[in-house]
Scaffold this motif. Structure first.
Motif, PDB file in Angstrom:
ATOM      1  N   TRP A   1       0.886  -1.035   0.144  1.00 31.75           N
ATOM      2  CA  TRP A   1       0.068   0.048   0.066  1.00 31.75           C
ATOM      3  C   TRP A   1       0.899   1.336   0.025  1.00 31.75           C
ATOM      4  N   TRP A   2       0.490   2.383  -0.718  1.00 33.14           N
ATOM      5  CA  TRP A   2       1.287   3.582  -0.901  1.00 33.14           C
ATOM      6  C   TRP A   2       0.335   4.832  -0.198  1.00 33.14           C
ATOM      7  N   THR A   3       0.678   5.499   0.553  1.00 36.44           N
ATOM      8  CA  THR A   3       0.077   6.833   0.909  1.00 36.44           C
ATOM      9  C   THR A   3       0.197   7.779  -0.019  1.00 36.44           C
ATOM     10  N   PRO A   4      -0.620   8.819  -0.106  1.00 32.51           N
ATOM     11  CA  PRO A   4      -0.646   9.916  -1.186  1.00 32.51           C
ATOM     12  C   PRO A   4       0.811  10.562  -0.982  1.00 32.51           C
ATOM     13  N   ALA A   5       1.219  10.771   0.306  1.00 31.71           N
ATOM     14  CA  ALA A   5       2.479  11.551   0.354  1.00 31.71           C
ATOM     15  C   ALA A   5       3.764  10.311   0.043  1.00 31.71           C
ATOM     16  N   GLU A   6       3.696   9.245  -0.050  1.00 35.54           N
ATOM     17  CA  GLU A   6       4.667   8.294  -0.241  1.00 35.54           C
ATOM     18  C   GLU A   6       4.765   8.383  -1.886  1.00 35.54           C
ATOM     19  N   LEU A   7       3.643   8.519  -2.437  1.00 40.29           N
ATOM     20  CA  LEU A   7       3.540   8.545  -3.879  1.00 40.29           C
ATOM     21  C   LEU A   7       4.253   9.749  -4.601  1.00 40.29           C
ATOM     22  N   ALA A   8       3.830  10.872  -3.953  1.00 43.99           N
ATOM     23  CA  ALA A   8       4.257  12.223  -4.600  1.00 43.99           C
ATOM     24  C   ALA A   8       5.728  12.016  -4.317  1.00 43.99           C
ATOM     25  N   ALA A   9       6.388  11.456  -3.083  1.00 39.04           N
ATOM     26  CA  ALA A   9       7.957  11.585  -2.991  1.00 39.04           C
ATOM     27  C   ALA A   9       8.691  10.648  -3.630  1.00 39.04           C
ATOM     28  N   SER A  10       8.010   9.679  -4.195  1.00 39.35           N
ATOM     29  CA  SER A  10       8.732   8.658  -4.512  1.00 39.35           C
ATOM     30  C   SER A  10       9.401   8.935  -5.957  1.00 39.35           C
ATOM     31  N   ARG A  11      10.836   8.516  -6.328  1.00 37.75           N
ATOM     32  CA  ARG A  11      11.523   8.493  -7.506  1.00 37.75           C
ATOM     33  C   ARG A  11      11.613   7.105  -8.208  1.00 37.75           C
ATOM     34  N   GLU A  12      10.724   6.346  -7.781  1.00 37.05           N
ATOM     35  CA  GLU A  12      10.583   4.883  -8.478  1.00 37.05           C
ATOM     36  C   GLU A  12       9.926   5.257  -9.668  1.00 37.05           C
ATOM     37  N   GLN A  13      10.048   4.181 -10.474  1.00 35.52           N
ATOM     38  CA  GLN A  13       9.466   3.988 -11.867  1.00 35.52           C
ATOM     39  C   GLN A  13       7.794   3.632 -11.700  1.00 35.52           C
ATOM     40  N   PHE A  14       6.979   4.200 -12.422  1.00 41.11           N
ATOM     41  CA  PHE A  14       5.759   3.782 -12.328  1.00 41.11           C
ATOM     42  C   PHE A  14       5.230   3.661 -13.701  1.00 41.11           C
ATOM     43  N   ALA A  15       4.127   2.736 -13.859  1.00 39.08           N
ATOM     44  CA  ALA A  15       3.280   2.496 -15.269  1.00 39.08           C
ATOM     45  C   ALA A  15       1.717   2.688 -14.871  1.00 39.08           C
ATOM     46  N   PRO A  16       1.331   3.542 -15.582  1.00 38.36           N
ATOM     47  CA  PRO A  16       1.884   4.749 -16.498  1.00 38.36           C
ATOM     48  C   PRO A  16       2.928   5.695 -15.827  1.00 38.36           C
ATOM     49  N   ALA A  17       3.634   6.313 -16.394  1.00 40.80           N
ATOM     50  CA  ALA A  17       4.680   7.202 -15.839  1.00 40.80           C
ATOM     51  C   ALA A  17       4.017   8.132 -15.005  1.00 40.80           C
ATOM     52  N   ASP A  18       2.793   8.749 -15.173  1.00 42.41           N
ATOM     53  CA  ASP A  18       2.184   9.682 -14.343  1.00 42.41           C
ATOM     54  C   ASP A  18       1.325   9.031 -13.577  1.00 42.41           C
ATOM     55  N   LEU A  19       1.277   8.103 -13.061  1.00 36.01           N
ATOM     56  CA  LEU A  19       0.537   7.354 -12.075  1.00 36.01           C
ATOM     57  C   LEU A  19       0.302   7.838 -10.901  1.00 36.01           C
ATOM     58  N   PRO A  20       1.300   8.396 -10.247  1.00 37.20           N
ATOM     59  CA  PRO A  20       1.098   9.289  -8.805  1.00 37.20           C
ATOM     60  C   PRO A  20       0.164  10.403  -9.089  1.00 37.20           C
ATOM     61  N   GLU A  21       0.556  11.117 -10.208  1.00 37.25           N
ATOM     62  CA  GLU A  21      -0.423  12.375 -10.519  1.00 37.25           C
ATOM     63  C   GLU A  21      -1.977  11.964 -10.710  1.00 37.25           C
ATOM     64  N   ARG A  22      -2.340  10.614 -11.439  1.00 36.14           N
ATOM     65  CA  ARG A  22      -3.494  10.246 -11.669  1.00 36.14           C
ATOM     66  C   ARG A  22      -4.220   9.977 -10.549  1.00 36.14           C
ATOM     67  N   VAL A  23      -3.277   9.396  -9.359  1.00 32.20           N
ATOM     68  CA  VAL A  23      -3.906   8.954  -8.010  1.00 32.20           C
ATOM     69  C   VAL A  23      -4.149  10.413  -7.340  1.00 32.20           C
ATOM     70  N   ARG A  24      -3.078  11.233  -7.427  1.00 35.18           N
ATOM     71  CA  ARG A  24      -3.356  12.473  -6.572  1.00 35.18           C
ATOM     72  C   ARG A  24      -4.641  13.188  -6.945  1.00 35.18           C
ATOM     73  N   SER A  25      -4.874  13.119  -8.282  1.00 30.57           N
ATOM     74  CA  SER A  25      -6.195  13.751  -9.072  1.00 30.57           C
ATOM     75  C   SER A  25      -7.364  12.868  -8.398  1.00 30.57           C
ATOM     76  N   LEU A  26      -7.368  11.816  -8.328  1.00 29.29           N
ATOM     77  CA  LEU A  26      -8.443  10.831  -7.974  1.00 29.29           C
ATOM     78  C   LEU A  26      -8.872  11.073  -6.407  1.00 29.29           C
ATOM     79  N   VAL A  27      -7.789  11.156  -5.595  1.00 30.64           N
ATOM     80  CA  VAL A  27      -8.094  11.382  -4.333  1.00 30.64           C
ATOM     81  C   VAL A  27      -8.710  12.766  -3.857  1.00 30.64           C
ATOM     82  N   ALA A  28      -8.070  13.697  -4.465  1.00 27.28           N
ATOM     83  CA  ALA A  28      -8.511  15.065  -4.550  1.00 27.28           C
ATOM     84  C   ALA A  28      -9.961  15.277  -4.674  1.00 27.28           C
TER      85      ALA A  28
END
Length: 311
Positions: A284-311
């Motif tokens: 599980w990832w918290t919103p803060a962990e996703l925002a701060a992570s430098r890991e690779q994601f697929a799609p690359a903008d997955l953290p931004e997509r999650v942030r928009s959904l949670v907001a």
């Protein structure tokens, strides 16, 4: 475009090419001409045409026109030598080579001769597609086109080039995924690793749709297998994204459809052996962990997509 290199023969590279052909290193004839495969006894350009990569027989001096057709050129080692047997181990730098490939991210790199591949990773490859990849770039080993390889019949080498031409067309695949959110607004993600190498990335749980399955059936099967989730409602469709990637010697073009799944809480636990799926971690990832992570994601903008959904 010509990329500045410490080589007598310039790289012919551009972003997003279908394939980059990689020789082992410049010979003296190529160095004098500042062109790849310039020896008139080298069959590379003839094979490229006969296999359908070029609409006519190109001259080595026309090498930069290849990018307009979706192809590029480079070498595994940059130093000019009378023959490839004069190369030293230190002439090969796998890290620098991989960085060069990642910078332009072609669909594939085709090594013209197994020694070009072997020099970089000290592995003896089989001809054809390789398990190893460089990020989203697949690797393929062709027979050498050098006159020194004249013992291999032209027809056999042409067959290998034609096999490459066919392999470069990705296999279409449909997949379904779930963006799973719990009551604390955490997101459940799985980490994947390629069969060879250290490349890893995080994505939403899910996978390919089997014959006869609809989206919901496939999604329920995938979540049960990957994370042990059984009781849930399939929510709205959130987005689609298309990704191209190599896996197990095959190039795929995968259309992923992602649905929202909300749960109060869940302790992920796989019900199948995930090693074969390339899954190495689930968390599980918290919103803060996703925002701060430098890991690779697929799609690359997955953290931004999650942030928009949670907001």
């Amino acid at each position: 475009m010509a990329a500045p290199t410490p080589s007598d023969v310039p790289d012919v590279l551009a972003p997003g090419l279908d394939c980059v052909f990689c020789g082992i290193n410049p010979g003296r004839v190529s160095a004098a001409a500042a062109a790849h495969f310039a020896n008139p006894r080298n069959d590379f350009w003839r094979l490229l045409h006969d296999a359908g990569f070029t609409p006519r027989l190109f001259d080595p001096q026309e090498q930069f026109d290849l990018t307009g057709l979706g192809y590029g050129l480079t070498n595994a080692a940059y130093r000019t030598t009378p023959g490839s047997g004069d190369l030293r181990r230190g002439d090969f730098d796998a890290g620098a080579f991989e960085g060069r490939v990642r910078a332009v991210s072609p669909r594939a790199v085709a090594f013209v001769g197994k020694e070009a591949y072997r020099g970089l990773w000290n592995e003896r490859p089989e001809p054809g597609p390789q398990l190893r990849s460089i990020g989203r770039t697949g690797l393929f080993v062709l027979p050498s086109t050098s006159p020194a390889n004249a013992a291999v019949p032209y027809a056999e080498r042409l067959r290998a080039f034609r096999d490459l031409h066919a392999w470069l067309e990705p296999v279409a695949r449909e997949a379904v995924r779930a963006l799973v959110l719990d009551a604390a607004a955490r997101t459940l993600l799985v980490q994947y690793r390629r069969p060879v190498g250290d490349d890893t990335w995080w994505g939403t749980p899910g996978g390919g749709i089997d014959p006869g399955e609809d989206h919901e059936t496939a999604l329920r099967r995938e979540l049960r297998e990957e994370v042990g989730l059984n009781a849930f409602d399939v929510g709205e469709q959130l987005y689609e994204h298309v990704g191209e990637f190599p896996w197990a010697r095959v190039l795929y073009r995968q259309r992923n459809v992602t649905y929202l799944v909300r749960v109060d809480a869940h302790e992920p636990r796989a019900t199948i052996d995930l090693d074969a799926e390339g899954v190495v971690a689930v968390r599980w990832w918290t919103p803060a962990e996703l925002a701060a992570s430098r890991e690779q994601f697929a799609p690359a903008d997955l953290p931004e997509r999650v942030r928009s959904l949670v907001a």
